[in-house]
Design a protein around this motif. Structure first.
Motif, mmCIF file in Angstrom:
data_model
loop_
_atom_site.group_PDB
_atom_site.id
_atom_site.type_symbol
_atom_site.label_atom_id
_atom_site.label_comp_id
_atom_site.label_asym_id
_atom_site.label_seq_id
_atom_site.Cartn_x
_atom_site.Cartn_y
_atom_site.Cartn_z
ATOM 1 N N ASP A 141 -52.771 23.046 40.481
ATOM 2 C CA ASP A 141 -54.161 22.896 40.024
ATOM 3 C C ASP A 141 -54.283 21.614 39.191
ATOM 4 O O ASP A 141 -53.838 21.545 38.041
ATOM 5 C CB ASP A 141 -54.568 24.114 39.198
ATOM 6 C CG ASP A 141 -56.069 24.152 38.954
ATOM 7 O OD1 ASP A 141 -56.673 23.074 38.785
ATOM 8 O OD2 ASP A 141 -56.638 25.266 38.913
ATOM 9 N N ASN A 160 -56.907 18.898 32.149
ATOM 10 C CA ASN A 160 -57.277 19.491 30.860
ATOM 11 C C ASN A 160 -56.090 19.510 29.894
ATOM 12 O O ASN A 160 -56.262 19.350 28.684
ATOM 13 C CB ASN A 160 -57.797 20.915 31.063
ATOM 14 C CG ASN A 160 -59.179 20.937 31.693
ATOM 15 O OD1 ASN A 160 -59.776 19.902 31.958
ATOM 16 N ND2 ASN A 160 -59.685 22.131 31.968
ATOM 17 N N ALA A 201 -51.036 28.357 32.374
ATOM 18 C CA ALA A 201 -51.824 28.347 33.612
ATOM 19 C C ALA A 201 -51.070 27.609 34.709
ATOM 20 O O ALA A 201 -50.998 28.069 35.870
ATOM 21 C CB ALA A 201 -53.180 27.698 33.370
ATOM 22 N N TYR A 212 -55.537 32.113 31.955
ATOM 23 C CA TYR A 212 -54.982 31.134 31.004
ATOM 24 C C TYR A 212 -55.764 29.821 31.007
ATOM 25 O O TYR A 212 -55.905 29.170 29.968
ATOM 26 C CB TYR A 212 -53.502 30.874 31.316
ATOM 27 C CG TYR A 212 -52.585 31.968 30.821
ATOM 28 C CD1 TYR A 212 -52.535 32.301 29.470
ATOM 29 C CD2 TYR A 212 -51.763 32.673 31.711
ATOM 30 C CE1 TYR A 212 -51.697 33.314 29.023
ATOM 31 C CE2 TYR A 212 -50.918 33.674 31.261
ATOM 32 C CZ TYR A 212 -50.882 33.996 29.920
ATOM 33 O OH TYR A 212 -50.058 34.996 29.466
ATOM 34 N N HIS A 213 -56.254 29.432 32.173
ATOM 35 C CA HIS A 213 -57.054 28.209 32.255
ATOM 36 C C HIS A 213 -58.304 28.346 31.375
ATOM 37 O O HIS A 213 -58.644 27.428 30.600
ATOM 38 C CB HIS A 213 -57.456 27.943 33.712
ATOM 39 C CG HIS A 213 -58.299 26.725 33.887
ATOM 40 N ND1 HIS A 213 -57.753 25.482 34.159
ATOM 41 C CD2 HIS A 213 -59.658 26.543 33.829
ATOM 42 C CE1 HIS A 213 -58.732 24.586 34.250
ATOM 43 N NE2 HIS A 213 -59.896 25.220 34.061
ATOM 44 N N ASN A 214 -58.992 29.472 31.517
ATOM 45 C CA ASN A 214 -60.204 29.684 30.712
ATOM 46 C C ASN A 214 -59.888 29.868 29.225
ATOM 47 O O ASN A 214 -60.688 29.476 28.360
ATOM 48 C CB ASN A 214 -60.980 30.890 31.239
ATOM 49 C CG ASN A 214 -61.841 30.529 32.438
ATOM 50 O OD1 ASN A 214 -61.789 29.406 32.933
ATOM 51 N ND2 ASN A 214 -62.623 31.481 32.925
ATOM 52 N N ASN A 228 -59.737 26.502 27.873
ATOM 53 C CA ASN A 228 -61.080 25.925 27.699
ATOM 54 C C ASN A 228 -61.753 26.444 26.417
ATOM 55 O O ASN A 228 -62.392 25.685 25.676
ATOM 56 C CB ASN A 228 -61.953 26.265 28.908
ATOM 57 C CG ASN A 228 -61.508 25.535 30.169
ATOM 58 O OD1 ASN A 228 -60.718 24.593 30.105
ATOM 59 N ND2 ASN A 228 -61.994 25.977 31.322
ATOM 60 N N GLU A 237 -57.033 20.268 38.056
ATOM 61 C CA GLU A 237 -58.016 20.407 36.978
ATOM 62 C C GLU A 237 -57.327 20.905 35.704
ATOM 63 O O GLU A 237 -57.589 20.397 34.602
ATOM 64 C CB GLU A 237 -59.127 21.374 37.390
ATOM 65 C CG GLU A 237 -60.217 21.511 36.337
ATOM 66 C CD GLU A 237 -61.322 22.445 36.781
ATOM 67 O OE1 GLU A 237 -62.185 22.773 35.938
ATOM 68 O OE2 GLU A 237 -61.341 22.859 37.959
ATOM 69 N N THR A 238 -56.456 21.888 35.870
ATOM 70 C CA THR A 238 -55.706 22.390 34.721
ATOM 71 C C THR A 238 -54.803 21.304 34.141
ATOM 72 O O THR A 238 -54.697 21.148 32.915
ATOM 73 C CB THR A 238 -54.848 23.600 35.117
ATOM 74 O OG1 THR A 238 -55.677 24.629 35.647
ATOM 75 C CG2 THR A 238 -54.096 24.151 33.922
ATOM 76 N N TYR A 258 -52.846 25.968 28.712
ATOM 77 C CA TYR A 258 -52.850 25.220 29.982
ATOM 78 C C TYR A 258 -51.456 25.188 30.601
ATOM 79 O O TYR A 258 -51.312 25.232 31.828
ATOM 80 C CB TYR A 258 -53.360 23.801 29.768
ATOM 81 C CG TYR A 258 -54.839 23.724 29.476
ATOM 82 C CD1 TYR A 258 -55.761 24.391 30.275
ATOM 83 C CD2 TYR A 258 -55.331 22.981 28.409
ATOM 84 C CE1 TYR A 258 -57.125 24.322 30.021
ATOM 85 C CE2 TYR A 258 -56.693 22.898 28.151
ATOM 86 C CZ TYR A 258 -57.583 23.577 28.953
ATOM 87 O OH TYR A 258 -58.929 23.511 28.701
ATOM 88 N N HIS A 268 -53.376 32.643 36.310
ATOM 89 C CA HIS A 268 -53.719 31.226 36.211
ATOM 90 C C HIS A 268 -55.159 31.046 35.745
ATOM 91 O O HIS A 268 -55.446 30.248 34.840
ATOM 92 C CB HIS A 268 -53.511 30.548 37.574
ATOM 93 C CG HIS A 268 -54.153 29.199 37.642
ATOM 94 N ND1 HIS A 268 -55.357 28.995 38.300
ATOM 95 C CD2 HIS A 268 -53.794 28.000 37.123
ATOM 96 C CE1 HIS A 268 -55.695 27.723 38.180
ATOM 97 N NE2 HIS A 268 -54.776 27.099 37.484
ATOM 98 N N LYS A 269 -56.080 31.780 36.360
ATOM 99 C CA LYS A 269 -57.494 31.670 35.982
ATOM 100 C C LYS A 269 -57.720 32.086 34.524
ATOM 101 O O LYS A 269 -58.466 31.436 33.785
ATOM 102 C CB LYS A 269 -58.350 32.548 36.894
ATOM 103 C CG LYS A 269 -58.446 32.052 38.324
ATOM 104 C CD LYS A 269 -59.295 33.002 39.154
ATOM 105 C CE LYS A 269 -59.387 32.542 40.600
ATOM 106 N NZ LYS A 269 -60.215 33.471 41.429
#
Length: 270
Positions: free
Chosen positions: A136, A142, A129, A106-108, A111, A138-139, A126, A103-104
């Motif tokens: 999440d 985004n 993620a 793919y999230h980055n 970004n 935040e994801t 996203y 998850h972390k």
């Protein structure tokens, strides 16, 4: 008995080798974690060069050190090296065994793609993620921004494509009009050349001269042609004129004789 002893020795050796292997793996993992820790401290001090070295040491000690790879990728983000960041984060996502780590990563990745204005690709990152951590927010936020950005980019691309089509259409029309104008000009030049060719040296149309000649020939053809053994009209006319002249001469002689008193013979001599 020997067979049982062989089995015992084999099992003992295997167990010992396995323990040694486990110890080496634990030692490598410990060293890798230490390097990652040092790297994180250097990142906090904005020393990206030194931090990158520590993360690379961690990966060298333990090739599957997700923390080392992930943090190295994150350091590239802060450094502005987005291509390197994407490479490392994608690597971390692939070797991660837990959903939290994936998850972390793919999230980055999303970004970084947004930073590079690759909104359509960011949408997919996203989504990956959220597949690993649907909670999440935040994801999810985004992802919404990435979708809006992707739609805007699609509209802009569609407009560009339409503008290209319109420009090509206008260019084709202009080329067609230019060709028509050139064809008309060429046709006019050809007509003028043909007209000039029909004129003689005096500037008169050749057709008039030719027609005149044809008219004379036609007139000659319309005049009666003498048949064999007959005089032509011109010959008859000449003969009549000769006879008139002769008659006039005779009349003048008669008149002269009258004036002298001489008797004119009216009959021919035998």
């Amino acid at each position: 008995m020997k067979y049982i002893l062989f089995i015992i020795i084999t099992l003992t050796t295997t167990f010992s080798f396995s323990q040694e292997k486990d110890k080496a793996a634990l030692l490598a993992a410990k060293k890798a974690n230490n390097y990652v820790y040092e790297g994180n401290n250097l990142i906090n001090e904005d020393d990206f060069v030194s931090a990158e070295k520590e993360y690379r040491k961690a990966i060298s000690e333990q090739g599957t050190s997700v923390a080392g790879i992930y943090n190295l990728g994150s350091s590239y983000i802060k450094k502005g090296s987005f291509d390197e960041a994407l490479y490392r984060l994608d690597e971390a996502a692939k070797i991660s065994t837990s959903k939290a780590e994936k998850h972390k990563a793919y999230h980055n990745i999303g970004n970084v793609l947004m930073e590079n204005k690759k909104c359509k690709e960011a949408v997919e990152a996203y989504k990956n993620a959220l597949r690993n951590d649907p909670t999440d927010e935040e994801t999810r936020y985004n992802l919404g921004l990435a979708k809006i950005c992707a739609d805007q980019q699609k509209d802009q691309q569609d407009d560009k494509d339409q503008d290209k089509k319109d420009d090509k259409k206008d260019q084709d029309k202009k080329e067609g009009d230019d060709k028509k104008d050139q064809d008309k000009k060429d046709e006019g030049d050809q007509d003028k050349k043909e007209g000039d060719d029909k004129k003689d040296d005096e500037g008169k149309p050749k057709d008039e001269k030719d027609d005149k000649g044809k008219g004379d020939e036609k007139e000659k053809q319309q005049q009666p042609q003498p048949r064999p053994g007959q005089m032509s009209p011109q010959q008859v006319k000449s003969l009549l004129e000769a006879m008139n002249n002769q008659e006039q001469k005779v009349q003048e002689k008669v008149n002269a004789e009258k004036q002298k008193g001489t008797k004119v013979k009216t009959e021919k001599d035998w």
